[in-house]
Design an enzyme around this catalytic site. Structure first.
Site, PDB file in Angstrom:
ATOM      1  CB  CYS A 152      -0.921  -0.041   1.321  1.00 17.52           C
ATOM      2  SG  CYS A 152      -2.459   0.930   0.923  1.00 17.52           S
ATOM      3  CG  HIS A 201      -3.395  -2.994   4.118  1.00 14.96           C
ATOM      4  ND1 HIS A 201      -2.151  -2.441   5.127  1.00 14.96           N
ATOM      5  CD2 HIS A 201      -3.758  -1.865   3.493  1.00 14.96           C
ATOM      6  CE1 HIS A 201      -2.295  -1.257   4.628  1.00 14.96           C
ATOM      7  NE2 HIS A 201      -3.216  -0.811   3.756  1.00 14.96           N
ATOM      8  CD  GLU A 250      -0.444  -5.052   6.129  1.00 14.28           C
ATOM      9  OE1 GLU A 250      -0.574  -5.633   5.125  1.00 14.28           O
ATOM     10  OE2 GLU A 250      -0.472  -3.877   6.353  1.00 14.28           O
TER      11      GLU A 250
END
Ligand SMILES: NC(=O)CC[C@H](N)C(=O)O
Length: 271
Positions: free
Chosen positions: A94, A208, A210
């Site tokens: 990002c 994302h 994560e």
């Protein structure tokens, strides 16, 4: 920290150290993910000295202008550029993707420092403001070994996300997002945008990973790092780096597929 990179190790089981730029944004979530990938030690990178001895680097999501300003204030931009030029693998998520791109549009007034190196043009905030953040299930990139285990799609979370509008010849497209008819109407009929790419030692995602429970993007990056190390060793030994095959690395790990659709880490508010 003691490191284990004995010559007798194959590329698939050597321990690696991955730094996560920890100036701002979702760095803790990346570190939490890497703790689930065998053989990976993930460390926070807060100052230029922390870049020493890393095998790879993650630039997390957050706010790319802020991240660049903090990096400038701490005198880290030249060292980060040197790290990137040195060929060690870097993954930008990002804001990190924006940071790695050669060109970015939609920048704040006054512009922002980019590390560059990724032959792409990105559009900041392509998908709108925070309130327009959304999730999508995208088909897995067939060419990445860790994605051959587990579900055939993955959960992509777009938070004030950029899109990749143009890619250069060295860039391999891993994932695209199909635009809705309404989105096409405001993008001059463009049917899709690129949201994940790989280019030599660089990996970049608009979304994302994560913030999901699916570690396959983290496993992919760990493989890129191991392959890079194996390639360097092979070159040093006068052998071809093609001996480091991604599929042979993946086949030695088992039991690592996880359901993609699990709770989100932490709060998105801090992004
Ligand atoms: N979630 C994110 O990383 C958002 C990126 C942000 N829009 C930027 O320009 O930096």
């Amino acid at each position: 920290m003691e490191r284990k990179l004995a010559d007798t190790h194959t590329s698939s089981d050597c321990d690696i150290v991955i730094g996560v730029l920890a100036l701002q944004g979702a760095f803790r979530e990346h570190i939490a993910h890497f703790s689930k990938v065998p053989g990976v030690t993930a460390l926070e990178v807060r100052k230029k000295e922390d870049l020493e001895g890393l095998d790879g680097l993650v630039i997390p999501g957050g706010e790319s202008t802020t991240m660049a300003l903090i990096a400038e204030r701490w005198g880290m931009i030249p060292e980060l550029r040197t790290f990137a030029k040195g060929g060690r693998p870097i993954w930008g998520t990002c804001a990190g993707l924006i940071f790695l791109a050669d060109k970015a549009s939609g920048q704040k007034e006054g512009g922002q420092a980019l590390l560059g190196g990724l032959d792409c043009k990105v559009q900041r905030n392509f998908f709108g403001a925070q309130i327009n953040s959304f999730e999508s299930q995208l088909p897995v990139p067939k060419q990445l070994e860790p994605f051959q285990r587990g579900p055939q799609d993955y959960r992509a979370m777009f938070i004030r996300a950029p899109a990749i509008m143009e890619t250069g010849p060295s860039v391999e497209v891993l994932s695209e997002y199909r635009l809705s008819p309404e989105e096409q109407a405001v993008t001059e009929g463009r049917e899709s945008v690129v949201v994940a790419v790989r280019s030599k030692q660089l990996l970049a995602t608009s979304f994302h990973p994560e913030l999901t429970e699916d570690s396959r993007w983290h496993e992919t990056f760990a493989e890129m790092v191991r392959r890079h190390i194996a390639g360097n060793k092979a070159t040093a030994n006068g052998r071809s780096s093609s001996s480091a095959s991604l599929s042979s690395m993946g086949s030695q790990r088992s039991g690592m597929s996880r359901p993609a659709n699990m709770p989100v880490y932490g709060s998105q508010d801090k992004l």
